[in-house]
Design a protein around this motif. Structure first.
Motif, mmCIF file in Angstrom:
data_model
loop_
_atom_site.group_PDB
_atom_site.id
_atom_site.type_symbol
_atom_site.label_atom_id
_atom_site.label_comp_id
_atom_site.label_asym_id
_atom_site.label_seq_id
_atom_site.Cartn_x
_atom_site.Cartn_y
_atom_site.Cartn_z
ATOM 1 N N ASP A 24 40.997 55.106 25.148
ATOM 2 C CA ASP A 24 41.373 54.488 23.870
ATOM 3 C C ASP A 24 40.846 53.057 23.768
ATOM 4 O O ASP A 24 40.319 52.638 22.734
ATOM 5 N N VAL A 25 40.996 52.301 24.857
ATOM 6 C CA VAL A 25 40.562 50.901 24.837
ATOM 7 C C VAL A 25 39.033 50.812 24.814
ATOM 8 O O VAL A 25 38.461 49.953 24.140
ATOM 9 N N LEU A 26 38.357 51.702 25.524
ATOM 10 C CA LEU A 26 36.894 51.740 25.488
ATOM 11 C C LEU A 26 36.398 52.022 24.073
ATOM 12 O O LEU A 26 35.456 51.383 23.587
ATOM 13 N N TYR A 27 37.031 52.975 23.418
ATOM 14 C CA TYR A 27 36.623 53.312 22.050
ATOM 15 C C TYR A 27 36.870 52.136 21.111
ATOM 16 O O TYR A 27 36.038 51.813 20.264
ATOM 17 N N ILE B 175 32.748 46.764 28.424
ATOM 18 C CA ILE B 175 33.575 46.691 29.631
ATOM 19 C C ILE B 175 34.318 45.363 29.732
ATOM 20 O O ILE B 175 35.487 45.312 30.131
ATOM 21 N N GLY B 176 33.648 44.269 29.377
ATOM 22 C CA GLY B 176 34.291 42.959 29.448
ATOM 23 C C GLY B 176 35.540 42.890 28.589
ATOM 24 O O GLY B 176 36.577 42.362 29.011
ATOM 25 N N ALA B 177 35.457 43.441 27.372
ATOM 26 C CA ALA B 177 36.605 43.431 26.465
ATOM 27 C C ALA B 177 37.723 44.330 26.993
ATOM 28 O O ALA B 177 38.910 44.016 26.852
ATOM 29 N N VAL B 178 37.345 45.445 27.611
ATOM 30 C CA VAL B 178 38.343 46.361 28.182
ATOM 31 C C VAL B 178 39.091 45.682 29.327
ATOM 32 O O VAL B 178 40.318 45.766 29.428
ATOM 33 N N SER C 299 43.769 43.739 31.556
ATOM 34 C CA SER C 299 44.128 42.752 32.592
ATOM 35 C C SER C 299 44.105 43.365 33.994
ATOM 36 O O SER C 299 45.061 43.236 34.766
ATOM 37 N N ILE C 300 43.004 44.043 34.309
ATOM 38 C CA ILE C 300 42.840 44.607 35.647
ATOM 39 C C ILE C 300 41.490 44.180 36.205
ATOM 40 O O ILE C 300 40.577 43.875 35.446
ATOM 41 N N PRO C 301 41.342 44.143 37.541
ATOM 42 C CA PRO C 301 40.064 43.759 38.142
ATOM 43 C C PRO C 301 38.964 44.763 37.802
ATOM 44 O O PRO C 301 39.236 45.950 37.594
ATOM 45 N N ARG C 302 37.734 44.294 37.762
ATOM 46 C CA ARG C 302 36.603 45.170 37.448
ATOM 47 C C ARG C 302 36.506 46.318 38.453
ATOM 48 O O ARG C 302 36.229 47.457 38.080
#
Length: 225
Positions: free
Chosen positions: A186-189, A195-198, A203-206
């Motif tokens: 959902d957040v990716l869409y 990826i940066g915005a996701v 609020s999780i590490p890459r």
């Protein structure tokens, strides 16, 4: 389209032409008419300043040595297809200008042109761009609201599952994994696969996000609109 006062719109003009006299006279006229304008003598310099969703209008000559206006138009559309581009042509360039219109130019003028005509086109382009960006922002807000409601609904379903069946560990693990996958998708869409915005929203590490995407066979490019 009706006339719109330039002081009502915060949508600067970026103007590029290798003819210094043309640049000076056009910039002076636009500024006297209340239009914010920034001049460039090279198309590449202008391109470096453009980012998606910028509230701007571009005016460009077609005949320039470094890059012609048609190529510049294509490059701008690659960055943001909604940016209005007004092309200025010389005598004999009208067929080329018609080609540019088909490629997405907002309007074109043939030299010598009336300053009032240019100003009218600029105001129309500004109004079009501001309206377009406003609609996009409103749509994004609706999408965010829908996403939040969807997340709340799925969280409620998950909590109900946890409280309703604590002894079925396999089923619970499956539900948690599905919930996790759905949230990431959902957040990716919502952020067009950015990826940066996701990472910022979740609020999780890459590294954690990469591991979860790999686990659920999620590929960010599949969520680009």
């Amino acid at each position: 389209m009706g006339s719109i006062g330039s002081d009502e719109i915060d949508c600067p003009v970026l103007f590029v032409d290798d003819d210094r006299a043309m640049v000076n006279s056009t910039v002076q006229w636009l500024k006297l008419s209340g239009i914010q304008v920034r001049a460039f003598s090279e198309p590449l310099a202008l391109l470096r300043t453009i980012k998606p969703d910028m509230p701007i209008v571009v005016i460009s000559d077609i005949r320039m040595p470094e890059m012609d206006g048609i190529e510049l138009l294509a490059q701008i559309k690659n960055k943001d297809e909604g940016i209005p581009v007004i092309l200025i042509t010389g005598h004999g360039d009208v067929p080329l200008a018609v080609e540019a219109m088909k490629a997405g130019a907002f309007e074109f003028l043939t030299k010598p042109f009336s300053p009032d005509q240019l100003l009218d086109y600029v105001k129309q382009a500004q109004a079009s761009r501001v309206t377009q960006l406003g609609a996009k922002q409103e749509n994004n807000q609706i999408n965010v609201k829908s996403l939040v409601e969807n997340v709340k609904e799925k969280r409620a379903e998950l909590e109900a599952s946890i409280h309703g069946d604590l002894h079925n560990d396999d089923d619970l693990s499956t539900r948690i994994a599905l919930y996790e996958k759905t949230i990431i998708e959902d957040v990716l869409y919502q952020h067009n696969g950015n990826i940066g915005a996701v990472l910022a929203q979740l609020s999780i590490p890459r590294r954690t996000l990469n591991e979860k995407m790999k686990k659920h066979n999620i590929v960010s490019k599949d969520y680009k609109k």
